[in-house]
Design an enzyme around this catalytic site. Structure first.
Site, PDB file in Angstrom:
ATOM      1  N   HIS A  35      -1.199   3.990  -3.849  1.00 57.65           N
ATOM      2  CA  HIS A  35      -1.723   2.592  -3.378  1.00 57.65           C
ATOM      3  C   HIS A  35      -2.993   2.734  -2.894  1.00 57.65           C
ATOM      4  CE1 HIS A  35       2.314   0.784  -2.184  1.00 57.65           C
ATOM      5  NE2 HIS A  35       2.527   2.164  -1.864  1.00 57.65           N
ATOM      6  N   GLU A 123      -1.584   5.827   0.635  1.00 55.74           N
ATOM      7  CA  GLU A 123      -2.361   4.992   0.442  1.00 55.74           C
ATOM      8  C   GLU A 123      -3.842   5.724   0.437  1.00 55.74           C
ATOM      9  OE1 GLU A 123      -2.576   1.866   0.519  1.00 55.74           O
ATOM     10  OE2 GLU A 123      -1.001   0.848   1.195  1.00 55.74           O
ATOM     11  N   HIS A 162       1.346   1.279  -7.430  1.00 56.38           N
ATOM     12  CA  HIS A 162       1.767   0.016  -7.134  1.00 56.38           C
ATOM     13  C   HIS A 162       1.731  -1.206  -7.987  1.00 56.38           C
ATOM     14  CE1 HIS A 162       2.122  -2.720  -3.128  1.00 56.38           C
ATOM     15  NE2 HIS A 162       3.146  -2.510  -3.720  1.00 56.38           N
ATOM     16  N   ASP A 172      -3.291  -2.357  -7.507  1.00 55.53           N
ATOM     17  CA  ASP A 172      -3.749  -0.927  -6.741  1.00 55.53           C
ATOM     18  C   ASP A 172      -3.118   0.146  -7.387  1.00 55.53           C
ATOM     19  OD1 ASP A 172      -1.828  -2.041  -5.113  1.00 55.53           O
ATOM     20  OD2 ASP A 172      -1.983  -0.393  -3.710  1.00 55.53           O
TER      21      ASP A 172
END
Length: 191
Positions: A35, A123, A162, A172
């Site tokens: 992400h 992330e 993602h 993303d």
């Protein structure tokens, strides 16, 4: 780093537990989902991402925060622009990062939903247009190496974005993420 890490806590990450997690229903980890996040959008640094994942985001601090402060989301790991890593959820537990999404599992020859059940969410602090840093790629490769060693079902072919599992909702980590460079670095890494 904490010398008494549990097996699902990466020793190289600062631990900041999120309440947005629960038990994995089948103790399966077989997918890594990448992400990208920046809060406010397009701005880096600060503690807004950590605040979001720990339910401490103040809606009045930025107009965008008012739109998202109610969300109860998390990721397992956040890799900052300088390569520093924060872990919000033990990888043996389920983080709330994938949302509504589908993934074609080549091992099972079927579409799978409920991706949070069996994936690890990583992330990267970034957005769709700003190139990610070399420090982030280095930390990501190191984290992926640790995860592949912990979870034998995780292979380079089981790392996706993602955007690919939720293409109508998410973009993303976006076009700024250099998949070729990441895969090259992963291949060259010695774990």
């Amino acid at each position: 780093m904490n010398q008494e890490n549990r097996p699902g806590e990466w020793a190289k990450a600062r631990q900041l537990p999120s309440p947005n997690q629960d038990a994995r229903p089948q103790n399966e980890v077989s997918l890594l989902l990448l992400h990208a996040i920046s809060l406010p959008p397009g701005q880096f640094s600060g503690d807004a991402i950590e605040a979001l994942f720990t339910n401490r985001l103040h809606p009045g601090e930025h107009p965008f925060f008012a739109e998202i402060a109610h969300l109860r989301v998390s990721a397992h790991l956040l890799i900052r622009r300088d390569g520093a890593c924060v872990q919000f959820v033990d990888t043996d537990r389920r983080a709330w990062h994938a949302g509504r999404s589908l993934w074609w599992d080549p091992a099972l020859s079927e579409w799978r939903s409920r991706l949070n059940d069996f994936s690890v969410g990583i992330e990267l602090e970034g957005d769709d247009v700003t190139p990610f840093t070399r420090a982030q790629y280095a930390a990501l490769v190191e984290a992926v190496g640790w995860l592949m060693a912990r979870y034998p079902n995780v292979t380079p072919q089981r790392i996706t974005s993602h955007a690919k599992v939720a293409p109508l909702r998410k973009t993303d980590p976006g076009p700024a993420f250099d998949w070729a460079y990441f895969r090259q670095q992963l291949t060259l890494a010695t774990f």
